[in-house]
Every structure is written in C-alpha cells, then in structure tokens.
Design a protein around this motif. Structure first.
Motif, PDB file in Angstrom:
ATOM      1  N   ALA A  44      40.716  19.256  23.127  1.00 51.15           N
ATOM      2  CA  ALA A  44      39.648  20.051  22.512  1.00 51.15           C
ATOM      3  C   ALA A  44      38.973  20.944  23.544  1.00 51.15           C
ATOM      4  O   ALA A  44      38.669  22.119  23.282  1.00 51.15           O
ATOM      5  N   ARG A  45      38.764  20.385  24.703  1.00 54.63           N
ATOM      6  CA  ARG A  45      38.135  21.133  25.794  1.00 54.63           C
ATOM      7  C   ARG A  45      38.991  22.328  26.213  1.00 54.63           C
ATOM      8  O   ARG A  45      38.473  23.443  26.404  1.00 54.63           O
ATOM      9  N   GLU A  46      40.307  22.122  26.319  1.00 55.40           N
ATOM     10  CA  GLU A  46      41.171  23.223  26.734  1.00 55.40           C
ATOM     11  C   GLU A  46      41.261  24.293  25.654  1.00 55.40           C
ATOM     12  O   GLU A  46      41.218  25.490  25.941  1.00 55.40           O
ATOM     13  N   LEU A  47      41.395  23.895  24.393  1.00 48.39           N
ATOM     14  CA  LEU A  47      41.447  24.872  23.309  1.00 48.39           C
ATOM     15  C   LEU A  47      40.202  25.758  23.331  1.00 48.39           C
ATOM     16  O   LEU A  47      40.283  26.977  23.166  1.00 48.39           O
ATOM     17  N   GLY A  51      39.076  30.850  23.988  1.00 49.83           N
ATOM     18  CA  GLY A  51      38.466  31.769  23.040  1.00 49.83           C
ATOM     19  C   GLY A  51      38.342  31.264  21.621  1.00 49.83           C
ATOM     20  O   GLY A  51      38.047  32.048  20.710  1.00 49.83           O
ATOM     21  N   LEU A  52      38.558  29.985  21.414  1.00 53.22           N
ATOM     22  CA  LEU A  52      38.439  29.397  20.081  1.00 53.22           C
ATOM     23  C   LEU A  52      37.080  29.735  19.474  1.00 53.22           C
ATOM     24  O   LEU A  52      36.055  29.726  20.161  1.00 53.22           O
ATOM     25  N   ASP A  70      28.508  18.360  23.681  1.00 55.32           N
ATOM     26  CA  ASP A  70      27.620  18.939  24.686  1.00 55.32           C
ATOM     27  C   ASP A  70      28.389  19.277  25.958  1.00 55.32           C
ATOM     28  O   ASP A  70      28.125  20.306  26.603  1.00 55.32           O
ATOM     29  N   MET A  71      29.340  18.433  26.345  1.00 49.19           N
ATOM     30  CA  MET A  71      30.139  18.704  27.543  1.00 49.19           C
ATOM     31  C   MET A  71      31.026  19.935  27.342  1.00 49.19           C
ATOM     32  O   MET A  71      31.188  20.754  28.250  1.00 49.19           O
ATOM     33  N   ILE A  72      31.584  20.073  26.149  1.00 49.75           N
ATOM     34  CA  ILE A  72      32.434  21.232  25.869  1.00 49.75           C
ATOM     35  C   ILE A  72      31.601  22.512  25.852  1.00 49.75           C
ATOM     36  O   ILE A  72      31.998  23.539  26.412  1.00 49.75           O
ATOM     37  N   LEU A  73      30.437  22.455  25.237  1.00 50.71           N
ATOM     38  CA  LEU A  73      29.584  23.642  25.163  1.00 50.71           C
ATOM     39  C   LEU A  73      29.076  24.073  26.530  1.00 50.71           C
ATOM     40  O   LEU A  73      28.827  25.271  26.771  1.00 50.71           O
ATOM     41  N   ALA A  74      28.917  23.116  27.437  1.00 49.17           N
ATOM     42  CA  ALA A  74      28.475  23.468  28.786  1.00 49.17           C
ATOM     43  C   ALA A  74      29.503  24.342  29.484  1.00 49.17           C
ATOM     44  O   ALA A  74      29.151  25.177  30.330  1.00 49.17           O
ATOM     45  N   ALA A 264      43.571  14.809  31.440  1.00 46.89           N
ATOM     46  CA  ALA A 264      43.672  16.269  31.304  1.00 46.89           C
ATOM     47  C   ALA A 264      45.120  16.694  31.160  1.00 46.89           C
ATOM     48  O   ALA A 264      45.451  17.553  30.327  1.00 46.89           O
ATOM     49  N   GLN A 265      46.017  16.112  31.958  1.00 47.99           N
ATOM     50  CA  GLN A 265      47.436  16.456  31.859  1.00 47.99           C
ATOM     51  C   GLN A 265      48.001  16.035  30.498  1.00 47.99           C
ATOM     52  O   GLN A 265      48.817  16.756  29.912  1.00 47.99           O
ATOM     53  N   GLY A 266      47.579  14.888  29.995  1.00 45.85           N
ATOM     54  CA  GLY A 266      47.997  14.492  28.661  1.00 45.85           C
ATOM     55  C   GLY A 266      47.491  15.463  27.616  1.00 45.85           C
ATOM     56  O   GLY A 266      48.204  15.807  26.661  1.00 45.85           O
ATOM     57  N   GLY A 267      46.255  15.922  27.799  1.00 39.66           N
ATOM     58  CA  GLY A 267      45.708  16.918  26.886  1.00 39.66           C
ATOM     59  C   GLY A 267      46.486  18.216  26.920  1.00 39.66           C
ATOM     60  O   GLY A 267      46.658  18.875  25.885  1.00 39.66           O
TER      61      GLY A 267
END
Length: 333
Positions: A44-47, A51-52, A70-74, A264-267
């Motif tokens: 989700a973080r990488e997507l 520009g999602l 909150d972590m993603i929005l940061a 992260a690599q799995g993501g």
C-alpha cells in the motif's frame, strides 16, 4: 520451482525490486487487504508513492489501520487514504465490506493479502478451521465482491483492472490428501492430524490453503473471462519475508533470520504482480516474473481439483454467506 534447494537459492540470490520511478498510478484507486502491517502495508505504501489518488486499507482492527494510514500520509500526502473494517472470519463483515466496495465510483487495483498461519487447530466463529476460513473462504468471497466494481471501472476506462491474490511457494508442498474425500472442504475442516505442534516440518494446512488460493484464482480468472469481465486476475508468491505471519512458527522464525526478504521486498512482489504483467491472465507470479505453478496445478488432476473446489466453495457460500449477485452468473458459465 518447488524444491527446497531452489527455494534457498532464490531467497539468497534474487532480490525483489520496487516499481520503476516512471510507473504512474495517477487517478487510480487501490484496495489492499491485511494492509495495516507487513507485506500489505508495504505494498500500500509503495502504490501510494506512485501517484495513487485513493487508497483503501482493509483491516481487521481499525485503530491499527489508522496508524498505517498516518504513516502512509506522512510520506505521500497527496493520496486520499481510507480505513475500512474487514474480518475474514465473518461472512457478514465481508458482505458489508463488499457492498461498500460496490458503491465505489472507481476501483482499479485490488491486492488480497489477508491471511493467517497457525501451528494449532483453530476454529473460527464461523465454525471453520482458521486457514480454510481466512485464507480460502474469506479470500474467495472478497474476490467475488471485488469483481463488480473492478469490471465497472474497466468498462468506464476501456482498459483492464487488476486483482491479485497473495499465495505462496508453499502451495508446491501441499499433500492435499483431502482431495480424495467426498467433500474436500468438509475434510479440511475436520482434519486435525496435520497439527502436531512444534515437531512439524511443514505447516500442511497452511500450505494447502495456499494451494487453494492458486486453484481458486485459476477458476475465477477463467470464469470472469467467459463473462467478458476485463479484469486481470492472478496470484503471487512473495517469498519468505520477515513479517508477523511467521511469529508463531519457531522453524520459520529461524529461517527468517537467515534468508528472509524484508517486508518491503515482499511488498515489491505484490505491487509488481498487480501493476505489471498485464498480458498474463490467470497467472502465477514469483520473483517478479510469470512462472509455472506446481505440476499438480497444471495437471489434469489439478484442473479437476479446481472444479471440485469451486463447486464446494460456492455451495458453502450460498448456504452460509449473504447472497452475492455476481456469484450466480459466475457459476452458470
């Protein structure tokens, strides 16, 4: 694939890479289940970083999902992030989630990542064994709910949308002796001999549930295609990753310390599968490439198991879960 030596080699040599910087997802809406931690969170973080426009985090515990949001929005303040409750142990929760998804004006990307791995037999509140309920039945029902908004978006845009089910290389190692039973699903619910605590080499029920993911994906992709739904449906093996999935398994924990990918690599494997390889439908992806699934999946016996699993799963869902209209159409093709 499927050999232990090959598994070790790939874990040590192959290192998953993130999406290229020029991959853009502007305007798109993505939904990720099991998204508050581990691979789901990292995907989700990488997507979001590409520009999602809108991201839906489907989580069992909303407060944990809000922390992930909150972590993603940061890092990616330009994306709209929503947290939706989804409990794979409850058909009612899945139905409520699916009906909410059906009201989306756009849905481009879905990653079905939620799953469990237990050493002991755990019966869920539906009365089904936990791997069967969460990894297969819950995932299957969510996948069916996702087809309508994905198909509607594909028609609107004139291009395919994407659904990826997270499986595992463990599907190669499933004995799947329950297939010989009159009712395979019922046998998986009742079979307890494979749970032998810490002495077990493989988590057989978990491995079987990952095989069910691949078989379900193949059948769902074929039926969606026959219905003319322009949805790329595939499954992905992210490899052994350092995530909370393995926290109850001492043997896996030891392997994680030695050879695991990072979360992260799995993501990266999940995002690669759901964004790239658009020409491959009904595909199994591993090491960020299209690979052959197990020889059983490709065999006549595997295709028979695929049909049997579909029928038994649909029969159960029609009996125990709220009605999903598209399921009847899928069954008739």
């Amino acid at each position: 694939m499927g050999t232990f030596a090959g598994f070790i080699y790939r874990q040590l040599i192959v290192k998953p890479k993130p999406l290229a910087a020029n991959v853009r997802l502007d305007g798109k809406t993505a939904l990720v289940t099991g998204a508050n931690a581990g691979l789901g969170f990292e995907a989700a973080r990488e997507l979001s970083s590409h520009g999602l426009a809108r991201l839906i985090l489907a989580v069992r515990t909303v407060s944990k999902g809000e922390e992930a949001r909150d972590m993603i929005l940061a890092e990616s303040p330009g994306v709209t992030v929503e947290v939706w409750a989804l409990d794979h142990e409850s058909f009612v929760s899945i139905d409520e989630f699916g009906r909410r998804a059906s009201e989306l004006d756009r849905l481009d990307i879905v990653i079905l990542n939620a799953g469990v791995k237990n050493l002991d037999y755990v019966e869920t509140k539906t009365g089904h064994e936990s791997h069967l309920q969460v990894n297969h039945l819950g995932t299957a029902l969510v996948s069916v709910h996702m087809l309508s908004p994905l198909s509607r978006t594909a028609k609107l845009l004139g291009s395919p949308t994407r659904l990826t089910i997270v499986s595992s290389e463990n599907h190669f190692w499933a004995n799947f002796k329950e297939l010989q039973a009159v009712n395979t699903r019922a046998q998986l619910d009742s079979y307890r001999d494979c749970f032998r605590g810490l002495d077990r080499i493989n988590i057989e029920e978990y491995s079987t549930s990952k095989l069910l993911n691949v078989l379900w994906m193949c059948e769902l992709s074929g039926r969606a295609g026959k219905m003319g739904l322009d949805i790329v449906i595939n499954s992905v093996n992210p490899g052994l990753c350092a995530s909370s999935l393995h926290c109850t398994d001492p043997q896996a924990t030891r392997a994680v310390r030695l050879i695991a990918y990072t979360s992260a690599q799995g993501g990266y494997c999940l995002t690669d599968a759901v964004v790239l390889h658009g020409e491959a439908r009904g595909a199994y992806l591993s090491e960020q490439s299209v690979k052959d699934p197990s020889t059983f999946v490709l065999s006549g016996a595997g295709r028979g198991a695929q049909k049997k699993l579909w029928k038994e799963t649909v029969d159960l869902l029609k009996t125990e879960a709220p009605v999903v209209e598209i399921l009847q159409s899928l069954t008739s093709v």
